[in-house]
Design an enzyme around this catalytic site. Sequence first.
Site, PDB file in Angstrom:
ATOM      1  N   HIS A  12       0.834  -1.206   0.000  1.00 43.45           N
ATOM      2  CA  HIS A  12       0.000   0.000   0.000  1.00 43.45           C
ATOM      3  C   HIS A  12       0.868   1.256   0.000  1.00 43.45           C
ATOM      4  CE1 HIS A  12      -3.823   2.115   1.542  1.00 43.45           C
ATOM      5  NE2 HIS A  12      -2.889   3.064   1.568  1.00 43.45           N
ATOM      6  N   GLU A  13       1.793   1.338   0.963  1.00 44.67           N
ATOM      7  CA  GLU A  13       2.556   2.566   1.162  1.00 44.67           C
ATOM      8  C   GLU A  13       3.733   2.712   0.196  1.00 44.67           C
ATOM      9  OE1 GLU A  13       1.534   4.889   3.040  1.00 44.67           O
ATOM     10  OE2 GLU A  13       0.011   3.854   4.239  1.00 44.67           O
TER      11      GLU A  13
ATOM     12  N   HIS B   2       1.897   4.094  -3.224  1.00 44.22           N
ATOM     13  CA  HIS B   2       2.082   5.533  -3.040  1.00 44.22           C
ATOM     14  C   HIS B   2       3.495   5.992  -3.417  1.00 44.22           C
ATOM     15  CE1 HIS B   2      -1.833   5.867  -1.393  1.00 44.22           C
ATOM     16  NE2 HIS B   2      -1.560   5.446  -0.162  1.00 44.22           N
TER      17      HIS B   2
ATOM     18  N   GLU C 187      -5.975   6.032  -3.557  1.00 47.03           N
ATOM     19  CA  GLU C 187      -6.240   5.254  -2.343  1.00 47.03           C
ATOM     20  C   GLU C 187      -6.981   3.953  -2.650  1.00 47.03           C
ATOM     21  OE1 GLU C 187      -4.857   5.663   0.330  1.00 47.03           O
ATOM     22  OE2 GLU C 187      -4.272   7.780   0.419  1.00 47.03           O
TER      23      GLU C 187
END
Length: 495
Positions: free
Chosen positions: A306-307, A311, A342
Amino acid sequence: MSTKYIVNSNDSPSPSQEYLEKLSSFNNLLCTSSSSYSRLLLADKTEWERSKHPLGKRPKTATRRGFSPRKRSHPGKTFTKLCAGEVAGNPPLKTSPVTLTTNLSKPVRNITVVGSKMGLSTQSTPKPGKVGFPNSSQSKVPSLSTSTQKPAITGEGENAKRQCVLSAVKPSNVEKEKAVFFKSDFSYNPQFQYSNPVSPTFLARHNNASDRFLTQAVRIMELALQRYGSYETFEQVTGGNLLTKGRIWHNVKKYMEKEGCTGEIVVQMTDDLLSRASMTVVKSRPTLTINVSTAREYWLEGMLRHEIGTHYLRSINNCHQPWSGSTGRKMHNLKPLNPTEEGLASIHSVLFRRDPILWRAALLYYTVYQASQMSFSQLFCNLGNFVQDPNTRWDYCVRAKRGQSDTAQPGCFSKDQVYLDGILKILRHRDKINFPMLIALGKVSFEDVDRLKAEAQMENTRIPYFMQDQVRYGEQLEKIMTVNLLTDEELQDII
């Protein structure tokens, strides 16, 4: 208190490090049916057994997964291989750029990934100090300049404001009000204070909750409760045990090796975070902050996908593109990066899980909507239908009510609805989205990909390791659909 771990690299910086040092404002980059289900669990048994081994203790194979991905035979499909850059003192790793296509056979220009091996070292607080792994070299974490150089970062002003706002809406007296709330037997409505309050206009703009996907959110949570009996059981069975700090940064090290982002990110651990993790900038360095109170053995890599895998890599790729600045975004008439940003990151959080129930995204969506209709104490009581643990309920209520001073009034901070919103929209169009290109183009909406790809600068863009095998990636998206009882007909009807 928080603990920092700094990713080591060799004295000779990698191409990624040299590039990062040219950035002027990195803060803008990072400113998150029953029978079918049974067959999926059976089919995924082998991978589930493998996932139970700690990353450092899995059975050895002839090929390192992080640097030479597993090959599968899929007629008509070709995949890109991630490669690590040469490391001083180590033999060079072979690189094999391959033409990248999606399940729709859309050709993409070659994407090359560079990186290096790594080690981790700790940095004590308040006296900075580094302690590396045995045989690991000291590192130079890239320092990101904030000089007068013109930024080339997506939505500079907008993203900088977003980071400031998220800090501004975090109450400064959370622990004090929590003690009063628990002492009142959950009947008190907290009176939150803020060090730098945001304007009433801003709060009003983010106080509009949607019920568009409320039915899906409730169904997903009820589905989890039917299977596991309670959220607490679901968390223990699917998330596993909480990890020690040592195991966390060991696993983070292994993940960064897979992504080739050695020496680029400082890892910080804390128990004072509303979310499970966040990617920010601290003293001009990209910093991943991990909430140790929620870091579980089977969920940690999903958080890293996710991070970092979403991102961070999309932010790095964005710097290469002609729309990297606010002027470029306006010139190319780009849509907002959310809910795509997101939504994609949230999909990657549950990707490859044995049971990829979209619980967290669903509960966040539901909580925000109910907060818009209820006081804090009423919301806390309402969440008892899905979560028993009072500390967990408190955390979700604070997230939904942040920004408010008097929580006796109905009201919400609607940002948390973006996760489920983005997930469902991406799944709705999953057969048409060029996912590797969506990562390579940087901070763009999936709706803009087709018209932007002709102008894209693809040299040195990076895609995450888990997206190399596009057939397997597509299979996981189908699994998420099936496990959460989502159908194309339903998504087409509501989106």
